[in-house]
Write an enzyme that holds these catalytic residues in place. Structure first.
Site, mmCIF file in Angstrom:
data_model
loop_
_atom_site.group_PDB
_atom_site.id
_atom_site.type_symbol
_atom_site.label_atom_id
_atom_site.label_comp_id
_atom_site.label_asym_id
_atom_site.label_seq_id
_atom_site.Cartn_x
_atom_site.Cartn_y
_atom_site.Cartn_z
ATOM 1 N N LYS A 1 23.885 89.974 58.451
ATOM 2 C CA LYS A 1 24.975 89.181 59.050
ATOM 3 C C LYS A 1 24.416 88.164 60.043
ATOM 4 O O LYS A 1 24.824 87.018 60.076
ATOM 5 C CB LYS A 1 25.949 90.102 59.796
ATOM 6 C CG LYS A 1 26.854 90.891 58.873
ATOM 7 C CD LYS A 1 27.828 91.747 59.662
ATOM 8 C CE LYS A 1 27.171 92.877 60.391
ATOM 9 N NZ LYS A 1 27.684 94.198 60.206
ATOM 10 N N ASP B 1 27.713 92.965 52.903
ATOM 11 C CA ASP B 1 27.729 93.945 53.995
ATOM 12 C C ASP B 1 29.120 94.538 54.170
ATOM 13 O O ASP B 1 29.275 95.725 54.432
ATOM 14 C CB ASP B 1 27.257 93.308 55.308
ATOM 15 C CG ASP B 1 27.319 94.339 56.424
ATOM 16 O OD1 ASP B 1 26.637 95.365 56.300
ATOM 17 O OD2 ASP B 1 28.085 94.157 57.378
ATOM 18 N N HIS C 1 23.065 90.617 70.281
ATOM 19 C CA HIS C 1 23.799 91.604 69.484
ATOM 20 C C HIS C 1 23.476 93.009 69.965
ATOM 21 O O HIS C 1 22.314 93.358 70.175
ATOM 22 C CB HIS C 1 23.420 91.462 68.005
ATOM 23 C CG HIS C 1 24.172 92.408 67.124
ATOM 24 N ND1 HIS C 1 25.444 92.149 66.671
ATOM 25 C CD2 HIS C 1 23.843 93.629 66.644
ATOM 26 C CE1 HIS C 1 25.862 93.159 65.933
ATOM 27 N NE2 HIS C 1 24.921 94.083 65.910
ATOM 28 N N ARG D 1 29.635 102.919 52.869
ATOM 29 C CA ARG D 1 28.790 103.833 53.660
ATOM 30 C C ARG D 1 29.635 104.675 54.601
ATOM 31 O O ARG D 1 29.353 105.850 54.843
ATOM 32 C CB ARG D 1 27.761 103.026 54.463
ATOM 33 C CG ARG D 1 26.677 102.417 53.589
ATOM 34 C CD ARG D 1 25.922 101.350 54.357
ATOM 35 N NE ARG D 1 25.364 101.858 55.598
ATOM 36 C CZ ARG D 1 25.178 101.130 56.691
ATOM 37 N NH1 ARG D 1 25.503 99.840 56.709
ATOM 38 N NH2 ARG D 1 24.672 101.652 57.775
ATOM 39 N N SER E 1 22.187 95.694 57.346
ATOM 40 C CA SER E 1 23.578 95.364 57.646
ATOM 41 C C SER E 1 23.648 94.416 58.847
ATOM 42 O O SER E 1 24.297 93.364 58.799
ATOM 43 C CB SER E 1 24.342 96.667 57.940
ATOM 44 O OG SER E 1 25.552 96.421 58.580
HETATM 45 N N1 URA Z 1 26.537 97.821 63.034
HETATM 46 C C1 URA Z 1 26.513 97.171 61.837
HETATM 47 O O1 URA Z 1 26.916 96.025 61.742
HETATM 48 N N2 URA Z 1 26.037 97.833 60.776
HETATM 49 C C2 URA Z 1 25.562 99.100 60.819
HETATM 50 O O2 URA Z 1 25.124 99.621 59.811
HETATM 51 C C3 URA Z 1 25.590 99.775 62.072
HETATM 52 C C4 URA Z 1 26.086 99.111 63.174
#
Ligand code: URA
Length: 433
Positions: free
Chosen positions: A187, A161, A82, A168, A183
């Protein structure tokens, strides 16, 4: 405890308990807690921060807010990679086929472009017919058969999220360390992978602008992943320059294909080989040196390119486009951005390059915007190069000729040229495990 009291406790710098955090997240997802109270808590977290314990509790509450995937019927070790988001970052399209070729399974859920940064799902959708929305059973079948599948985030996964991110985004609370960590990891942990390798971007093109903050982000994500029983590693990589030469969806897919054909730009090859080697190491495929060699061989033999083509075919895409990338539709208009002076390119504001690409149509300004898949930028010069006045710095591509003036201005403003050659900066700045 009343919702009001939880907000007040954080506002006054107190430490929330696991039960308070879970109650808040569950109440927000069920609709009992309104947006304005969730926004107030996000702002309190933004200013007061969170302890490691609180951040872990928030991550686990986000993970548990929806479905948890079960990948136990995927044979072998499952890995995920990621990136925290960058400009020109097409590494997933290269790294995932390399490691899948070498025997680790990649069951990958990716995102779309966010702000000035690009997203793997948008890039893959530039391939004719490619489907990023598969039923979970088909997704797992492809991973078992091909070794790799990449789809968009399942809507039932970590719904907290989804709600929090949208909130946000409009309340100026994106760039908060505990909120970013929870966040991303909320996930990631809702999916069922054994190993996770994180590419934490740092610098002007990333969400974390300083190396110090990026280190804290990496350290915390690794610690929380380990607490959840995952094998973790994080690389901090430089986003004070775009990665590779291509920025924009189909331009980046073509550059990824060229890289898997052994003709990639040096910085992109360096990072992809390193990420693949770290993933393979974590999956117990040998020493770092052996894994690095294997990754290079997977490119040189053409096997990783074949894995990408097989995945594209399995997900409904036209695999001929992978073997013959000249099939990707070209933009209607192109425009050369010329240097206005002699000198070395001493640095760039990468976010400015990302914004220039958005102006050309490669990203969204509102969530419903259609993307122009062929739009974007191809860089002819990079940091450290010497340019003469009138040399082409970059090519711009778009369906809208009218977009060139603003994009050119943004690109020139974002490119620093001076008489003194800049110091060479490493691409991989730190590693956490
Ligand atoms: N990517 C995400 O999934 N969440 C964030 O808060 C910032 C980047």
């Amino acid at each position: 405890m009343r919702t009001y009291d939880i907000i007040r406790k954080k506002r006054d710098g107190g430490e929330l308990s696991e039960a308070e955090i879970k109650a808040f997240i569950d109440g927000y997802v069920s609709g009992e807690i309104p947006d304005y109270q969730a926004a107030a808590l996000c702002m309190a977290i933004y200013f007061r921060g969170m302890s490691v314990e609180e951040t872990t509790a928030l991550t686990f509450a986000i993970r548990d807010s929806g479905e948890r995937l079960d990948f136990s019927d995927i044979e072998g070790l499952r890995v995920d990679k990621h990136s925290t988001g960058g400009v020109g970052d097409k590494t997933s399209l290269i790294v995932a086929p390399i490691v899948a070729t070498l025997g680790v399974k990649v069951a990958k859920m990716s995102g779309r472009g966010l702000g000035h940064t690009g997203g793997t799902i948008d890039k893959l959708e530039s391939i004719e017919g490619f489907c990023t929305d598969l039923p979970i059973a088909k997704f797992k079948k492809i991973v078992n058969e091909v070794g790799i599948a990449i789809v968009g985030q399942n809507a039932s996964l970590a719904p907290a999220d989804k709600l929090l991110y949208a909130l946000r985004d409009v309340t100026a609370t994106v760039d908060s360390l505990p909120l970013i960590v929870s966040s991303i990891m909320g996930k990631k942990l809702a999916a069922d992978d054994d190993c996770i390798v994180l590419d934490v971007k740092t610098g002007s093109g990333s969400f974390m602008k300083t190396l110090d903050d990026s280190r804290k982000l990496a350290e915390l994500m690794v610690a929380i992943g380990k607490r959840a029983g995952k094998k973790m590693r994080a690389l901090i990589t430089d986003m004070d320059r775009p990665l590779g030469n291509a920025i924009g969806n189909s331009l980046e897919v073509v550059e990824a294909i060229e890289t898997l054909r052994g003709k990639g730009p040096a910085d992109l090859v360096e990072l992809c080989v390193a990420l693949a080697a770290h993933i393979l190491c974590l999956a117990d495929k040998g020493s770092y040196e052996e894994c690095e060699k294997a990754a290079r061989e997977a490119i040189a033999s053409g096997k990783a390119l074949k894995t990408l083509a097989d995945m594209v075919e399995a997900q409904g895409g036209n695999k001929e486009w992978i073997y013959n990338p000249e099939n990707f539709p070209k933009a209607k208009y192109s425009f050369a951005v010329k240097a206005k002076t002699d000198g070395y390119i001493t640095g760039v504001d990468t976010e400015g390059y990302g914004v220039a690409s958005l102006l050309l149509g490669a990203g969204r300004n509102t969530k419903d915007d259609e993307i122009d898949m062929a739009a974007g930028i191809y860089l002819c010069t990079k940091t450290g190069d010497f340019v003469h006045c009138g040399d082409t710095l970059a090519w711009l591509y778009s369906e809208k000729e009218s977009a060139f003036a603003a994009a050119e201005k943004r690109l020139l403003e974002a490119t620093r040229i001076s008489d003194v050659a800049p110091e060479k900066k490493p691409l991989i700045l730190d590693i956490f495990e």
